[in-house]
Design a protein around this motif. Structure first.
Motif, mmCIF file in Angstrom:
data_model
loop_
_atom_site.group_PDB
_atom_site.id
_atom_site.type_symbol
_atom_site.label_atom_id
_atom_site.label_comp_id
_atom_site.label_asym_id
_atom_site.label_seq_id
_atom_site.Cartn_x
_atom_site.Cartn_y
_atom_site.Cartn_z
ATOM 1 N N CYS A 29 -1.063 -4.319 7.116
ATOM 2 C CA CYS A 29 -0.679 -4.459 8.467
ATOM 3 C C CYS A 29 -1.849 -5.404 9.146
ATOM 4 O O CYS A 29 -1.508 -6.508 9.915
ATOM 5 C CB CYS A 29 -0.990 -3.102 9.288
ATOM 6 N N ARG A 30 -2.731 -5.482 8.500
ATOM 7 C CA ARG A 30 -4.081 -6.214 9.255
ATOM 8 C C ARG A 30 -3.756 -7.620 8.529
ATOM 9 O O ARG A 30 -3.965 -8.724 9.395
ATOM 10 C CB ARG A 30 -5.314 -5.679 8.668
ATOM 11 N N ASP A 49 -0.874 -1.587 13.397
ATOM 12 C CA ASP A 49 -1.715 -0.733 12.388
ATOM 13 C C ASP A 49 -1.063 0.613 12.607
ATOM 14 O O ASP A 49 -1.681 1.344 13.224
ATOM 15 C CB ASP A 49 -2.951 -0.628 12.586
ATOM 16 N N ARG A 77 -4.182 3.709 2.865
ATOM 17 C CA ARG A 77 -5.326 2.515 2.799
ATOM 18 C C ARG A 77 -4.620 1.166 2.449
ATOM 19 O O ARG A 77 -4.755 0.122 3.244
ATOM 20 C CB ARG A 77 -6.312 2.689 1.765
ATOM 21 N N LYS A 133 -1.482 0.442 3.180
ATOM 22 C CA LYS A 133 -0.615 0.141 4.480
ATOM 23 C C LYS A 133 -1.339 -0.418 5.501
ATOM 24 O O LYS A 133 -0.980 -1.462 6.072
ATOM 25 C CB LYS A 133 0.267 1.402 4.955
ATOM 26 N N ARG A 134 -2.564 0.143 5.803
ATOM 27 C CA ARG A 134 -3.512 -0.513 6.734
ATOM 28 C C ARG A 134 -4.018 -1.779 6.495
ATOM 29 O O ARG A 134 -3.992 -2.752 7.422
ATOM 30 C CB ARG A 134 -4.637 0.337 6.932
ATOM 31 N N GLY A 171 -3.492 3.748 12.682
ATOM 32 C CA GLY A 171 -4.775 3.463 13.433
ATOM 33 C C GLY A 171 -4.906 4.035 14.843
ATOM 34 O O GLY A 171 -5.808 4.093 15.442
#
Length: 348
Positions: free
Chosen positions: A191-192, A198, A185, A187-188, A201
């Motif tokens: 990235c965003r 991502d 969570r 890390k995502r 993703g």
């Protein structure tokens, strides 16, 4: 030299033993990314994994794991790979274009190839920084302090975090599912927030990391490390290790506690444990992040580029690149650029 291609399921016990033997013979291949387990973990979630086996006078002298799509080659795990190339002993030589021909590849694109393996093509030169722990953690720490590094501030930040948030608890090899989900969570979100790819993703990437998380062989394993302050997870990292090296792969921290530098505190403590366990290197991977400059005291030269042979696939790739340059630079293409960028994001 002979070369033939096999699928991952054909990599038997004797081939795995030879792979590990070659990896151990070459210090530049210490990263878990070069381990056969990494290749098989990727093969479990992708159907395009192949292994070219190099032979000389009936003896296996190398393995070239790669992914192949319609003649186009890329490293195992694509952009997830921090190191890639041929698994071979020092001094081994091969012709890259002949290798591509035998592997039925039109070209192979790379970004973290050991410099000693570089093909005779235009290249971008870089380094993969790391922590030299071969003489122990205290020796590494002494070197950093002597160079005027900020490592001396870390104990104070650790005490402040513990005093203001709660008692610190380090888990070097967490098996908690919720900790792993927190890493994904955060890390995502990171990235965003930063506009980066991502990593989790794309479906198969998360499955790959899940596979590696479950491996704990003597010579390869996943490692989920966490740092809690009280009952709050303030920093975590998911990586891999071999007996020789620990690969720093997906570090994250809770932005709410950024002023305490929790990511750096976790890295420092993981380095301490890694050294105690006999790992001679904590490999931070190629990148421009500031913390890599602060912590690293060694590096391995790597190169980026692509090697090809003349085929229809290679010609098509060159045409696409030329079209891309025209679209980015021609005033005639400017009105279509927003739509093209949106289509590219949807297809990523």
């Amino acid at each position: 030299m002979k070369c033939f291609v096999i699928g991952p399921v054909e990599l038997g016990s004797s081939e795995r033993a030879r792979w590990r033997q070659l990896q151990l013979s070459n210090p530049t291949l210490a990263s878990p990314c070069f381990s056969w387990q990494f290749t098989l973990a990727a093969a479990a979630v992708r159907r395009d994994v192949r292994i070219a086996v190099l032979e000389d006078e009936g003896a296996v002298i190398g393995f070239f794991p790669h992914q192949q799509r319609m003649g186009a080659g890329e490293p195992i795990a694509g952009r997830m790979s921090d190191h890639h190339g041929v698994i071979a002993a020092p001094g081994t030589r091969w012709d890259w274009r002949e290798l591509l021909k035998r592997a039925r590849l039109s070209y192979w694109q790379f970004s973290h190839l050991p410099a000693w393996q570089q093909p005779p093509v235009p290249l971008v030169h870089a380094v993969s920084p790391g922590l030299d722990l071969s003489q122990g953690f205290e020796v590494w720490m002494k070197r950093k302090r002597e160079n005027g590094n900020t490592m001396a501030k870390m104990p104070g930040r650790m005490r402040k975090l513990e005093r203001e948030i709660g008692p610190l608890r380090l888990e070097v090899h967490s098996r908690e599912r919720k900790d792993f989900e927190t890493v994904v969570r955060l890390k995502r979100q990171q990235c965003r927030r930063t506009g980066q790819l991502d990593f989790f993703g794309m479906g198969w990437t998360l499955a790959l990391v899940e596979n590696i998380r479950d491996i704990d062989d003597e010579d390869f394993g996943g490692r989920l490390s966490t740092l809690h302050a009280g009952d709050r997870l303030v920093a975590a990292h998911f990586g891999m290790r071999t007996p020789q090296a620990w690969q720093w792969w997906f570090p994250v921290y809770d932005a709410e506690y950024a002023k305490y530098s929790p990511g750096s505190l976790l890295l420092l403590e993981v380095a301490r444990v890694a050294a105690d366990q006999g790992h001679g290197l904590l490999d931070l991977g190629r990148g421009e992040e500031a913390y890599k400059d602060r912590f690293s005291d060694c590096s391995m030269p790597v190169v980026e580029g692509f090697v090809s042979r003349p085929t229809a696939v290679t010609i098509a790739r060159q045409c696409r690149k030329q079209l891309g340059v025209w679209l980015r630079t021609s005033p005639l293409a400017a009105p279509a650029l927003p739509l093209l960028r949106q289509l590219k994001r949807l297809g990523a």
